[in-house]
Design an enzyme around this catalytic site. Structure first.
Site, PDB file in Angstrom:
ATOM      1  N   GLU A   1      19.568  -7.160 -28.846  1.00  0.00           N
ATOM      2  CA  GLU A   1      18.147  -6.823 -28.724  1.00  0.00           C
ATOM      3  C   GLU A   1      17.289  -8.042 -29.051  1.00  0.00           C
ATOM      4  OE1 GLU A   1      16.441  -2.935 -29.470  1.00  0.00           O
ATOM      5  OE2 GLU A   1      15.301  -3.793 -31.121  1.00  0.00           O
TER       6      GLU A   1
ATOM      7  N   ARG B   1     -12.236 -26.023 -18.078  1.00  0.00           N
ATOM      8  CA  ARG B   1     -13.372 -25.486 -18.830  1.00  0.00           C
ATOM      9  C   ARG B   1     -14.081 -26.634 -19.554  1.00  0.00           C
ATOM     10  NH1 ARG B   1     -17.183 -21.547 -19.902  1.00  0.00           N
ATOM     11  NH2 ARG B   1     -17.461 -21.226 -22.143  1.00  0.00           N
TER      12      ARG B   1
ATOM     13  N   GLN C   1      -9.367 -32.872 -29.584  1.00  0.00           N
ATOM     14  CA  GLN C   1      -8.077 -32.713 -30.266  1.00  0.00           C
ATOM     15  C   GLN C   1      -7.927 -31.355 -30.948  1.00  0.00           C
ATOM     16  OE1 GLN C   1      -7.250 -36.004 -32.867  1.00  0.00           O
ATOM     17  NE2 GLN C   1      -6.433 -37.234 -31.198  1.00  0.00           N
TER      18      GLN C   1
END
Lengths: 379, 89
Positions: A242, A268, A279
């Site tokens: 799992e 953007r 940064q």
């Protein structure tokens, strides 16, 4: 990393090509809390639900690493994180348990249903008062001739509302003893099994979850997966799968998210520059990549070790910690990088954060993983 | 040191450091009596796999195989020659 061959790449391509269709409408389904049955039928048609299982029962016979590689492609291409979770839960909960521990008769009867997806699989482990402490479970299975009679209840059963098969972990011996748990395969229409209504939750909303109630539910003794008293070892094996299979899907999701953030940060603009030139933003994206690649390394290295038959008890706990927490950090960073758009539901970015929060909780919380690592080093 | 004594030494050192070897019967139920809990069982299985080079993830095993020092020794004895024969080691 691993050098995948043409056949493995082709299998992954099949999954990736399908992923966009599977994820269509994911934001709306998340809001409605709906499992996409039509997407399930699409996956069934590919045969990929039987990926790691024996071809004699309808599986594709892929090894663990190939299975992970293909499912990573599901995570990268399908935006419905809840659906992805339901797919992995189906495969590991019933299929993996049956393949490793099922009798010949159980495999013959049930593995074909798992492989073709005609019966969705789930497992019932947690109880209201026994979460991470599974040894405190109270659901009992009392022997009565050739049947077990189940009484009690289970909580947090992923796929519960839609499942046709459940592997139910029950108490058959002295409470607290690791030799007192038995895994029983229970069909949905078994008299005495009552399936609760879907429970509302924070994330993974398209993967329905419920409680199960057992009231003198009679299950053939032959439905014991791995023999009476072996439930803890069945669960340990299933949990390894799992963690590897479910969390590798998360790395696919992290890859998609990382790329979306790179693309967004390059286009953007704020204060006359792409936000990626700052940064404070680029560092977040770099950290997303570091978290992603660290996660992949732990997942594939641990899987390779398991395939080599080495003991991975500590590795699997570290892997689960690293990946689940890196996924939350990645999803949080994506919301922050996208600012207000990340916070709005319609873009599906905040949804991934809600989905990711489940990771450090299910399959053993981060706290339990740390406890397990501590125990393995002798503390 | 015999295999049985070696297994008993490990069990005592790891799970019951206050008990002396003579006080732990070979058939004492380690699981039901709370000496070895669930995480302890995983440690015990891992140790047996590494110490005796048995691929514990491949062979059929149950908690009963680790229920007592005697059972563990029997498990080891019964898997060593089988695995060697099948070339799995």
């Amino acid at each position: 990393m691993i050098d995948w061959n043409d056949e493995q790449r082709a299998l992954r391509r099949t999954m990736v090509d399908l992923g966009e269709k599977l994820g269509a409408g994911h934001v709306e389904r998340d809001q409605a809390g709906e499992f996409d049955r039509s997407a399930w039928d699409l996956v069934r048609d590919t045969g990929l639900l039987g990926l790691p299982f024996d071809p004699a029962f309808g599986g594709l016979g892929a090894d663990l690493l190939t299975t992970m590689y293909v499912l990573e492609g599901l995570g990268e291409s399908c935006r419905d994180g809840g659906f992805n979770f339901s797919v992995s839960t189906h495969m590991v909960s019933t299929g993996v348990a049956l393949q490793r521990f099922g009798s010949a008769a159980l495999k013959a009867k049930y593995l074909p249903m798992v492989c073709d997806g005609s019966a969705i699989g789930a497992h019932a482990i947690t109880e209201p008062d026994a979460g991470s402490d599974m040894m405190a479970m109270r659901t009992t299975a009392k022997a009565d001739g050739d049947v077990f009679v189940l009484n009690g209840s289970k909580a947090f059963v992923s796929n519960g509302p839609i499942a046709g098969l459940y592997v139910v972990y029950t108490l058959t011996g002295k409470p607290g003893s690791p030799g007192a748990i038995t895994a029983l395969l229970v069909e949905r229409d078994t008299p005495g099994l009552h399936v609760g209504k879907p429970v509302a939750k924070m994330g993974l909303r398209t993967s329905p979850l419920c409680e199960l109630f057992f009231d003198d539910c009679r299950v053939p003794r032959a439905n014991a997966v791995g023999g009476v008293g072996s439930g803890f070892l069945v669960l340990d094996h299933v949990m390894k799968w799992e963690i590897l299979v479910s969390f590798v899907i998360n790395t696919g999701e992290m890859r998609h998210r990382f790329q979306s953030c790179v693309d967004y940060a390059r286009t953007r603009e704020q204060f006359g520059q792409p936000i990626g030139s700052y940064q404070s933003v680029s560092n977040k994206i770099v950290d997303m990549l570091v978290g992603l690649e660290t996660s992949r390394k732990w997942l594939y290295d641990t899987a390779a070790k398991l395939v080599r038959r080495e003991n991975v008890t500590t590795d699997i706990a570290i892997t689960k910690l690293v990946v689940s927490e890196a996924n939350v950090a990645s999803a949080m960073a994506a919301v922050q990088i996208h600012g207000g758009y990340g916070y709005l539901a319609e873009y599906g970015i905040e949804k991934e954060l809600r989905d990711a929060v489940a990771g450090p909780i299910y399959s053993g919380t981060s706290e339990v993983q740390r406890q397990r690592i501590a125990a393995m080093v002798g503390l | 040191m015999s295999r049985l004594a070696e297994i008993k030494r490990f069990v005592l050192d790891e799970f019951a450091p206050d008990v002396v070897a003579d006080d732990l019967a070979d058939d004492f139920d380690l699981l039901d009596n709370g000496i070895v809990d669930s995480l302890g069982l995983l440690r015990l299985i891992a140790w047996v796999g590494e110490r005796y080079d048995i691929a514990v993830d491949e062979v059929e095993l149950t908690p009963d195989d680790f229920r007592s020092v005697e059972a563990i020794a029997h498990f080891v004895d019964s898997h060593l020659p089988l695995l060697a024969q099948e070339g799995l080691r």
